[in-house]
Scaffold this motif. Structure first.
Motif, PDB file in Angstrom:
ATOM      1  N   CYS A   1       0.855  -1.190   0.000  1.00  0.00           N
ATOM      2  CA  CYS A   1       0.000   0.000   0.000  1.00  0.00           C
ATOM      3  C   CYS A   1       0.890   1.239   0.000  1.00  0.00           C
ATOM      4  O   CYS A   1       1.676   1.449   0.931  1.00  0.00           O
TER       5      CYS A   1
ATOM      6  N   VAL B   1      -1.422   5.071   3.213  1.00  0.00           N
ATOM      7  CA  VAL B   1      -2.356   4.508   4.202  1.00  0.00           C
ATOM      8  C   VAL B   1      -2.731   5.615   5.185  1.00  0.00           C
ATOM      9  O   VAL B   1      -2.038   5.825   6.190  1.00  0.00           O
TER      10      VAL B   1
ATOM     11  N   GLU C   1      -4.809   7.543   8.209  1.00  0.00           N
ATOM     12  CA  GLU C   1      -5.231   7.035   9.516  1.00  0.00           C
ATOM     13  C   GLU C   1      -6.633   6.439   9.418  1.00  0.00           C
ATOM     14  O   GLU C   1      -7.566   7.053   8.894  1.00  0.00           O
TER      15      GLU C   1
ATOM     16  N   SER D   1      -7.732   0.781   5.698  1.00  0.00           N
ATOM     17  CA  SER D   1      -7.422  -0.641   5.817  1.00  0.00           C
ATOM     18  C   SER D   1      -7.573  -1.329   4.475  1.00  0.00           C
ATOM     19  O   SER D   1      -8.271  -0.842   3.573  1.00  0.00           O
TER      20      SER D   1
ATOM     21  N   ASP E   1      -5.813  -9.218   7.342  1.00  0.00           N
ATOM     22  CA  ASP E   1      -5.493  -7.791   7.276  1.00  0.00           C
ATOM     23  C   ASP E   1      -4.189  -7.616   6.495  1.00  0.00           C
ATOM     24  O   ASP E   1      -3.132  -8.074   6.920  1.00  0.00           O
TER      25      ASP E   1
ATOM     26  N   THR F   1      -3.104  -4.506   5.414  1.00  0.00           N
ATOM     27  CA  THR F   1      -2.791  -3.069   5.412  1.00  0.00           C
ATOM     28  C   THR F   1      -1.309  -2.805   5.581  1.00  0.00           C
ATOM     29  O   THR F   1      -0.711  -2.021   4.832  1.00  0.00           O
ATOM     30  N   ASP F   2      -0.691  -3.430   6.566  1.00  0.00           N
ATOM     31  CA  ASP F   2       0.722  -3.175   6.878  1.00  0.00           C
ATOM     32  C   ASP F   2       1.557  -4.426   6.648  1.00  0.00           C
ATOM     33  O   ASP F   2       2.446  -4.748   7.446  1.00  0.00           O
TER      34      ASP F   2
ATOM     35  N   SER G   1       4.435  -6.401   5.604  1.00  0.00           N
ATOM     36  CA  SER G   1       5.821  -6.067   5.273  1.00  0.00           C
ATOM     37  C   SER G   1       6.493  -7.145   4.445  1.00  0.00           C
ATOM     38  O   SER G   1       7.511  -6.882   3.789  1.00  0.00           O
TER      39      SER G   1
ATOM     40  N   VAL H   1      -7.193   3.141   1.424  1.00  0.00           N
ATOM     41  CA  VAL H   1      -5.794   2.995   1.025  1.00  0.00           C
ATOM     42  C   VAL H   1      -5.635   3.397  -0.448  1.00  0.00           C
ATOM     43  O   VAL H   1      -6.579   3.313  -1.233  1.00  0.00           O
TER      44      VAL H   1
END
Length: 285
Positions: free
Chosen positions: A222, A225, A227, A230, A245, A247-248, A250, A274
């Motif tokens: 993403c 992103v 605040e 998602s 999830d 979203t983050d 890595s 996002v």
């Protein structure tokens, strides 16, 4: 003198014509923009892009044809090459074209160096005619103006498209996506997009083999992103539902599919705020 007059007449017709068309199109665009938005305005800008581009192609092709004839080149070949790749071939031609040749005093055919007689009409080449320094200027100028106008219309189309889609997203529309691409090749599902409305969902089905449930490998990135934003991937089969999830994320995620049976596995990728997202989902045996 006859050829010079032949050049002046289209110059005084074509240039005012193209300028008049551009002014009329600008006035129509200004009138439509104040009353319409979205689809009709996009269609008008797209029509303007195609219209002015076709004029540029036609006038530019005619000028190349005449220039080739004056320089002893093969006109049909160069016109066909320009038609296939106008933006690349035309600069190449302008860079490499030979110097203009002297013309036969009778038929105006280009004479090669050392010719004593014209190879076309047989006239004596002792008093050749100097080639015109500028020829068919109206067509060349019209091609340039039309090309510039087509680029401006295209830029307006792109700007309007993003503005229109962004306005729909800001208004809360749930079915809008900007610059999205989706493909399923060999069991690998790839999704990418610049921006979507909140809750926008991409859907795809994968088939789990009968010789055992493999794992699911997911790689997601993403770019932006905000605040509270998602990116979620839901796995659905009958009464079984799992939410991942992304979203983050890595590094690539490997999720075992032991709780799912062979057959169709439904995937739902939901975006909530996002931007600049790229997702790759594949079955891993």
């Amino acid at each position: 003198m006859k050829s010079f007059q032949g050049v002046r007449f289209p110059l005084f017709v074509a240039v005012p014509l193209i300028l008049t068309l551009s002014l009329l199109f600008s006035a129509l665009l200004f009138w439509v923009q104040g009353r319409l938005s979205g689809g009709p305005l996009l269609l008008l800008l797209l029509a303007g892009t195609l219209f002015f581009f076709l004029i540029a192609m036609g006038c530019g092709g005619f000028w190349v044809y005449q220039d080739c004839k004056l320089r002893g080149e093969e006109p049909v070949l160069w016109v066909l090459l320009c038609a296939l790749s106008y933006f690349l071939i035309l600069p190449v031609y302008l860079f490499r074209r030979p110097k203009q040749r002297a013309l036969c005093p009778e038929c105006r055919h280009p004479l090669a160096k050392g010719d004593r007689f014209c190879t076309v009409c047989g006239a004596s080449a002792q008093n050749p005619v100097a080639p015109p320094k500028h020829h068919h200027s109206a067509y060349f100028l019209t091609a340039i103006l039309s090309f510039i106008l087509s680029i401006l219309c295209l830029a307006g189309f792109v700007y309007t498209f993003f503005s229109f889609a962004g306005d729909l997203i800001d208004q809360g529309r749930q079915d809008v996506t900007i610059l999205s691409q989706e493909s399923l090749i060999g069991g690998v599902w790839t999704v990418s997009f610049h921006r979507t409305s909140d809750g926008y969902t991409f859907r795809q089905d994968l088939t789990l083999p009968a010789d055992g449930a493999p794992a699911l490998q997911v790689d997601a990135a993403c770019g932006t992103v905000p605040e509270g934003a998602s990116l979620e991937l839901r796995l659905l089969q009958g009464e079984t539902a799992v939410t991942l999830d992304l979203t983050d994320l890595s590094q690539p995620l490997v999720y075992p599919l032991d709780s799912f049976q062979s057959g169709v596995l439904s995937l739902e990728l939901q975006s909530n705020g996002v931007e600049d997202v790229s997702v790759v989902v594949a079955l891993q045996s």
